[in-house]
Motif scaffolding. Sequence first.
Motif, PDB file in Angstrom:
ATOM      1  N   VAL A 155     -25.381 -30.020  19.808  1.00 21.79           N
ATOM      2  CA  VAL A 155     -25.782 -30.993  20.822  1.00 21.79           C
ATOM      3  C   VAL A 155     -25.553 -30.399  22.207  1.00 21.79           C
ATOM      4  O   VAL A 155     -24.448 -29.929  22.511  1.00 21.79           O
ATOM      5  CB  VAL A 155     -24.967 -32.299  20.680  1.00 21.79           C
ATOM      6  N   VAL A 171     -30.887 -31.626  20.755  1.00 24.81           N
ATOM      7  CA  VAL A 171     -30.134 -31.684  19.503  1.00 24.81           C
ATOM      8  C   VAL A 171     -30.848 -30.816  18.474  1.00 24.81           C
ATOM      9  O   VAL A 171     -32.071 -30.884  18.342  1.00 24.81           O
ATOM     10  CB  VAL A 171     -30.016 -33.127  18.957  1.00 24.81           C
ATOM     11  N   LYS A 183     -24.754 -30.281  13.345  1.00 29.58           N
ATOM     12  CA  LYS A 183     -25.515 -30.634  14.541  1.00 29.58           C
ATOM     13  C   LYS A 183     -25.006 -29.827  15.736  1.00 29.58           C
ATOM     14  O   LYS A 183     -23.804 -29.683  15.904  1.00 29.58           O
ATOM     15  CB  LYS A 183     -25.383 -32.128  14.865  1.00 29.58           C
TER      16      LYS A 183
END
Length: 505
Positions: free
Chosen positions: A21, A32, A19
Motif C-alpha cells: 500500500v 495498492v 498487500k
Amino acid sequence: MSGSDAILVGIDIGTTNLKAVALHPDGRVAAVVRRPMVVRSGGAGATEFDLDALDRDLLGALRELVDRLAAEGVAPVRIAGIGVASIGESFVGLDREGRRVSPCPTWYDRRTTNRRADWGLSPAHWFEITGMVDDDIYTVHRIGWWRTAGADWPGRVHRWMLVADYATFLLCGQVVGSPSLAARSGLADRRDGRWSGEILGHAGLDVASLPELRPAGSPAGTLLREVGKATGLPVGLPVVNAGHDHPCAGLGCGLVDPGGMIDSTGTSEALKTVVDRALTYDEVGGGRYDCYPHAVPGRFLLSGHVPASGGLLDWLVKLLSGPSPAPDAVRELWRLAALSPPGANGVRVAPFLQGTGAPWNQRARRAGIASLGGASGPGDVLRAGVEALAAWLAVNLEAFEAIAGVRPRQVTLAGGGARNALANAIKAAFLDRPFVIPDVAEAAGAGAALVAGLGVGLFPDATAAAALGGIGRQAVPVDPALAAAYAGLRDEIVLHLKAEAGAHG
C-alpha cells in the motif's frame, strides 16, 4: 521533502493476500498491489505458507507498486519509509547463513499442543506475562510441537522469526522484532517489551535465537542495495517492522487513543479497542480477551476474535450453491437473504467453523445449523449466519464496554467484510448502534505505512498519525424498523449462540 509531499509504503502479509500500500500521510491511498498468499495443505490439520512464493511476491509487489506510482507521476525519491505488518503466530527458522530451514505453519495450523500447564504456569500467570488468551496457537507451542515431532531441521535453526520479522530481514538484512507481533509468539513479556526469560527457560529457547525487540515504531534498518535494484525503491530507505496486522489495521482506521471501538471483518472477525495499560487477568474476565502492545508506543490493544466470519459466510454460500459458485448464484443467494425476514424464519446458525473465539475460547466447538423446516430456504440459512455473527459482536461489545468503561456512540467497521451492505445493516440494527466505515483501502497496510511514518519522524506522535484528515467516512445508520424487529429477537438469538458455545449463564 515536506511531509505533505511524502509517500509511505506499508506491507501487510495476511492470511489470504499480501498487500503493498502506498499512502499519503493524511490517509489517502495512492496505490495498492495485491498478491495471493500460497498455502499448502496436508493431513492432520497441516497448513503451511509457501515462503518461496512470499519471497518472490514481496519483491514483485513492491516493483509493481513503484511502477504504478511512477505512472501517476510519483517518483521513488518521494517515498519516506516502508513498514511491514503480518499475521501473528506463524514462524520461520533460519540457519547461520540466513537460509530458511523450517516450514512456516499458518496461524490456524492444527498441529499444536498447549504446553503451558506442563511448565507449571497457571492461566493467570501466563496471561500476566503474555497478555494472550490461554490457547495452543502461539509460536512457542508451535516450535515445541515441531521439536518433538521427529523433524531434523529444528537443530539447524539459528534464528526464529515471525513473518513480518522475516520480511523485514529480507528487505533490510536486520533481525528486528516489534512488541505487538512478538506478543503473538507467547514468548514476550508485554510489561517491559522484552522476551520473557521465564517462558524462554520453559521452552528451552535462547534469547539470542530471537529477533532484537525494539520499541514500537523504531526503524529496523535501511533497504538493501539488491532489494532497491529489484524493486526500484531507493537504496537506504528506512524499514520499520510495524508489527501485528490487527493493531496496524486499528491504527489505519484511526484507533490509537482510548474510547473508540473497531469491528474488523474479513476471513475472521476481531473487535478491538485501545487501553492505556496492560489490563490484568481478572480485568478481562479471567483472561477471556487478549491485551497486548499496540503498534504505537504507550498503548495496548484489547482484542477478541472469532476465527471464521467472512469465512463462515463463504462456507455457507458454497454449502448452499456448490463448491465453486458462479457470481450470479452468489448474488441470488444474497438477494434471498435480504428477502428473508429478521429472525430468518426461525433458522439458527452457530458460527463456529474453527472454534468459538472470544469470550468462550473453545477451539473444539464447531458450526451448526438448527431449526430447519420444510419451508426453510437458502436465504434463511445465509441470513441466519449473518445474525449469528451480529449476536457474537453484541456479546463482545457489551463485555468490552464494561471492561474499558466506555460506550462509543458509533462503532467503526473495517476490513473486507465492510463491503457487505446487508451484513452491515443487520449488525447496526441488531446492536441498535450506527457504524462508520473509514474510506481506507487495506487498513492493515495503511497502518503499517503510518507506523513507518512515526519511525521516520513524519508525525509528532501517534495521535497525529491517526488523524487521517484526507479520508472520507461512510455512515451506516440504524434502520428503525429493522432495529425494532431485532429488539424482540435479540435475546433469543444470543441465547442460542451462547448455548452452542457451551456458555453457562
